[in-house]
Design an enzyme around this catalytic site. Structure first.
Site, PDB file in Angstrom:
ATOM      1  N   GLN A  55       0.851  -1.198   0.000  1.00  0.00           N
ATOM      2  CA  GLN A  55       0.000   0.000   0.000  1.00  0.00           C
ATOM      3  C   GLN A  55       0.883   1.243   0.000  1.00  0.00           C
ATOM      4  OE1 GLN A  55      -2.632   0.513   3.401  1.00  0.00           O
ATOM      5  NE2 GLN A  55      -3.928   1.961   2.299  1.00  0.00           N
ATOM      6  N   HIS A  85      -8.495   1.938  -0.755  1.00  0.00           N
ATOM      7  CA  HIS A  85      -8.917   1.944  -2.162  1.00  0.00           C
ATOM      8  C   HIS A  85      -8.921   0.521  -2.681  1.00  0.00           C
ATOM      9  CE1 HIS A  85      -4.577   2.704  -1.892  1.00  0.00           C
ATOM     10  NE2 HIS A  85      -4.453   1.991  -2.998  1.00  0.00           N
ATOM     11  N   HIS A  98      -8.552  -1.655  -6.004  1.00  0.00           N
ATOM     12  CA  HIS A  98      -8.131  -1.667  -7.406  1.00  0.00           C
ATOM     13  C   HIS A  98      -9.079  -2.562  -8.200  1.00  0.00           C
ATOM     14  CE1 HIS A  98      -3.957  -0.035  -6.875  1.00  0.00           C
ATOM     15  NE2 HIS A  98      -4.114  -0.504  -5.651  1.00  0.00           N
TER      16      HIS A  98
HETATM   17  P1  AMP Z   1      -1.517   1.125  -3.647  1.00  0.00           P
HETATM   18  O1  AMP Z   1      -0.114   0.748  -4.028  1.00  0.00           O
HETATM   19  O2  AMP Z   1      -2.434  -0.044  -3.477  1.00  0.00           O
HETATM   20  O3  AMP Z   1      -1.538   2.072  -2.470  1.00  0.00           O
HETATM   21  O4  AMP Z   1      -2.090   1.878  -4.908  1.00  0.00           O
HETATM   22  C1  AMP Z   1      -1.965   3.234  -5.126  1.00  0.00           C
HETATM   23  C2  AMP Z   1      -2.368   3.466  -6.566  1.00  0.00           C
HETATM   24  O5  AMP Z   1      -2.730   4.815  -6.713  1.00  0.00           O
HETATM   25  C3  AMP Z   1      -1.274   3.180  -7.586  1.00  0.00           C
HETATM   26  O6  AMP Z   1      -1.782   2.237  -8.531  1.00  0.00           O
HETATM   27  C4  AMP Z   1      -1.006   4.545  -8.230  1.00  0.00           C
HETATM   28  O7  AMP Z   1      -0.739   4.441  -9.602  1.00  0.00           O
HETATM   29  C5  AMP Z   1      -2.307   5.264  -7.962  1.00  0.00           C
HETATM   30  N1  AMP Z   1      -2.231   6.709  -7.822  1.00  0.00           N
HETATM   31  C6  AMP Z   1      -1.404   7.419  -7.022  1.00  0.00           C
HETATM   32  N2  AMP Z   1      -1.685   8.731  -7.102  1.00  0.00           N
HETATM   33  C7  AMP Z   1      -2.713   8.853  -7.984  1.00  0.00           C
HETATM   34  C8  AMP Z   1      -3.457   9.955  -8.492  1.00  0.00           C
HETATM   35  N3  AMP Z   1      -3.184  11.220  -8.125  1.00  0.00           N
HETATM   36  N4  AMP Z   1      -4.444   9.707  -9.381  1.00  0.00           N
HETATM   37  C9  AMP Z   1      -4.729   8.435  -9.758  1.00  0.00           C
HETATM   38  N5  AMP Z   1      -4.068   7.365  -9.305  1.00  0.00           N
HETATM   39  C10 AMP Z   1      -3.072   7.563  -8.440  1.00  0.00           C
END
Ligand code: AMP
Ligand code: ZN
Length: 135
Positions: free
Chosen positions: A95, A101, A103
């Site tokens: 994370q 969130h 996915h």
């Molecule tokens: P996680 O690693 O599960 O915390 O996933 C975070 C996700 O958020 C990653 O897939 C990033 O590419 C995505 N992410 C981070 N910042 C943004 C943003 N500003 N808009 C859209 N996606 C984002």
């Protein structure tokens, strides 16, 4: 409750613009800016919960419901072959943004992505020990 220092709170509540696929009074679904595959989306609650340990069960259930709707929409409109619904909790689990969130990652045959784990192995005794710890 929002967290003023949280980027996903700002995105979910429309203070930072995003490519929004769906929105209701409790959730926003956006396109991930670093998509694993074509259509990779994130289901964001508008209230701030850091992870699965903190989110109330009904909010988590609502996120899954919307994730299902998005997977169905992707199958119809993007002609996907499958979907991974993945939800990371804690740095150890990958994370990177501490706002819950989900996915929704559409999958295509031969898309070259690797989201599954390497199978491990455990003895019967080790499995029994885990069973005892968890029951
Ligand atoms: P996680 O690693 O599960 O915390 O996933 C975070 C996700 O958020 C990653 O897939 C990033 O590419 C995505 N992410 C981070 N910042 C943004 C943003 N500003 N808009 C859209 N996606 C984002
Ligand atoms: Zn937040």
């Amino acid at each position: 409750m929002k967290d003023n220092n949280c980027i996903f709170c700002k995105i979910a509540n429309g203070e930072i613009p995003s490519r929004t696929l769906y929105e209701d009074e409790k959730y926003r679904v956006i396109l991930d800016l670093g998509p694993a595959t074509r259509g990779h989306a994130l289901v964001l609650p508008k209230d701030h919960f850091a992870n699965i340990y903190e989110i109330p069960a009904e909010w988590a259930a609502g996120a899954i419901e919307i994730g299902q709707q998005m997977a169905l929409r992707m199958r119809e409109r993007l002609h996907t072959d499958g979907a991974n619904l993945i939800q990371n909790n804690g740095e150890a689990a990958g994370q990177t943004v501490p706002h819950f969130h989900l996915h929704v990652i559409p999958r295509y045959r031969n898309d070259g992505q690797h989201m599954l784990w390497r199978p491990g192995s455990m003895t019967d005794a080790e499995l029994d020990e885990v069973l005892e710890a968890l029951t």
